[in-house]
Design an enzyme around this catalytic site. Sequence first.
Site, mmCIF file in Angstrom:
data_model
loop_
_atom_site.group_PDB
_atom_site.id
_atom_site.type_symbol
_atom_site.label_atom_id
_atom_site.label_comp_id
_atom_site.label_asym_id
_atom_site.label_seq_id
_atom_site.Cartn_x
_atom_site.Cartn_y
_atom_site.Cartn_z
ATOM 1 N N CYS A 14 5.518 9.892 0.014
ATOM 2 C CA CYS A 14 4.138 9.263 0.712
ATOM 3 C C CYS A 14 3.104 9.863 -0.277
ATOM 4 O O CYS A 14 2.222 9.755 0.154
ATOM 5 C CB CYS A 14 4.079 9.306 1.994
ATOM 6 S SG CYS A 14 5.309 8.440 3.115
ATOM 7 N N LEU A 45 7.884 -1.389 7.580
ATOM 8 C CA LEU A 45 8.407 -0.200 8.007
ATOM 9 C C LEU A 45 9.697 0.364 7.572
ATOM 10 O O LEU A 45 10.709 -0.426 7.695
ATOM 11 C CB LEU A 45 8.392 -0.288 9.517
ATOM 12 C CG LEU A 45 9.256 0.864 10.640
ATOM 13 C CD1 LEU A 45 8.245 1.813 10.589
ATOM 14 C CD2 LEU A 45 9.473 0.329 12.006
ATOM 15 N N ALA A 78 8.198 5.578 7.865
ATOM 16 C CA ALA A 78 7.143 5.367 6.737
ATOM 17 C C ALA A 78 6.363 3.958 6.898
ATOM 18 O O ALA A 78 7.336 3.015 7.312
ATOM 19 C CB ALA A 78 7.600 5.715 5.342
ATOM 20 N N LEU A 79 5.352 3.754 6.554
ATOM 21 C CA LEU A 79 4.519 2.431 6.499
ATOM 22 C C LEU A 79 4.231 2.046 5.355
ATOM 23 O O LEU A 79 3.547 3.127 4.534
ATOM 24 C CB LEU A 79 3.434 2.365 7.723
ATOM 25 C CG LEU A 79 4.013 1.972 9.047
ATOM 26 C CD1 LEU A 79 2.740 2.099 10.051
ATOM 27 C CD2 LEU A 79 4.492 0.740 9.306
ATOM 28 N N GLY A 80 4.248 0.909 4.866
ATOM 29 C CA GLY A 80 3.754 0.459 3.709
ATOM 30 C C GLY A 80 3.548 -0.926 3.811
ATOM 31 O O GLY A 80 4.503 -1.738 3.784
ATOM 32 N N VAL A 101 4.950 6.620 -3.134
ATOM 33 C CA VAL A 101 6.133 6.590 -3.295
ATOM 34 C C VAL A 101 7.084 7.014 -1.869
ATOM 35 O O VAL A 101 6.745 8.017 -0.983
ATOM 36 C CB VAL A 101 6.761 7.556 -4.550
ATOM 37 C CG1 VAL A 101 6.615 8.866 -4.128
ATOM 38 C CG2 VAL A 101 8.187 7.131 -4.719
ATOM 39 N N THR A 102 8.139 6.154 -1.843
ATOM 40 C CA THR A 102 9.213 6.314 -0.572
ATOM 41 C C THR A 102 10.506 6.048 -1.199
ATOM 42 O O THR A 102 10.597 5.490 -2.386
ATOM 43 C CB THR A 102 8.940 5.556 0.548
ATOM 44 O OG1 THR A 102 9.647 6.363 1.668
ATOM 45 C CG2 THR A 102 9.157 4.130 0.497
ATOM 46 N N GLY A 110 0.881 -1.295 -0.003
ATOM 47 C CA GLY A 110 -0.066 0.078 -0.054
ATOM 48 C C GLY A 110 0.835 1.352 0.097
ATOM 49 O O GLY A 110 1.967 1.101 0.125
ATOM 50 N N GLY A 111 0.380 2.459 -0.236
ATOM 51 C CA GLY A 111 1.056 3.615 -0.266
ATOM 52 C C GLY A 111 1.421 4.230 -1.575
ATOM 53 O O GLY A 111 1.208 3.542 -2.539
#
Length: 222
Positions: A174, A157, A143-145, A80-81, A77-78
């Site tokens: 994000c 994480l 950040a979480l995805g 861009v990071t 999910g999410g």
Amino acid sequence: MDPVAASARTARVFDLGRQPYEPVWRAMQRFTDARTADTTDELWLVEHEPVFTLGQAGKPEHVLAPGDIPVLHVDRGGQVTYHGPGQIVLYPLLDLRRLGLGVRDYVHRIEQAVIDALGEWNIGGQRREGAPGVYVGEAKVAALGIRVRRGCSFHGLAFNIDMDLEPFHRINPCGYQGLQVVSVCDLGGPAGMQAAKAVLLEQVASQFGVVLQPQPGLPESL
């Protein structure tokens, strides 16, 4: 009674060192696809080679100027990071059904583990409504995805410890234009990755009620 605290469970911990992104991603998929109701949960720690990852619903326009850093479209999910050296990436490969957790509670516990780790260093972390992750003031430090398949989690994480933050200027982190990003060492916390990993793992174990079993080498699926 808290369903996670009801009985102690074990989780095998692997420190993968520094690895390119795609082989680890594929290994997570294989592990998750092959696991059964009896498979022991695992926690993977890794520092990735520089890479931008774009989530399932990620919009390419949030990748502004990647330059020489590769961009991978992945199944989390999410938006861009960025992953790179000096960032702890934690992949909790957990059977959420066995732990009695829904996705919302799982995300909350991961965030709380980061907040409590920051608290160990006298850094005040907080959540932001509608924007998963952990923030210190206006800046994002973690950040979480995630992805959940058949009740089991993978991806996870990204926790900035002591990293070159310049690549974050090449994206809308994000999906948020102008979002500030910060590292723990810039907030007065440790720059040492091993010390930071130990504190984070302790808090994750507490949140999920698991007993950690450090393992030598690499996971079988990698």
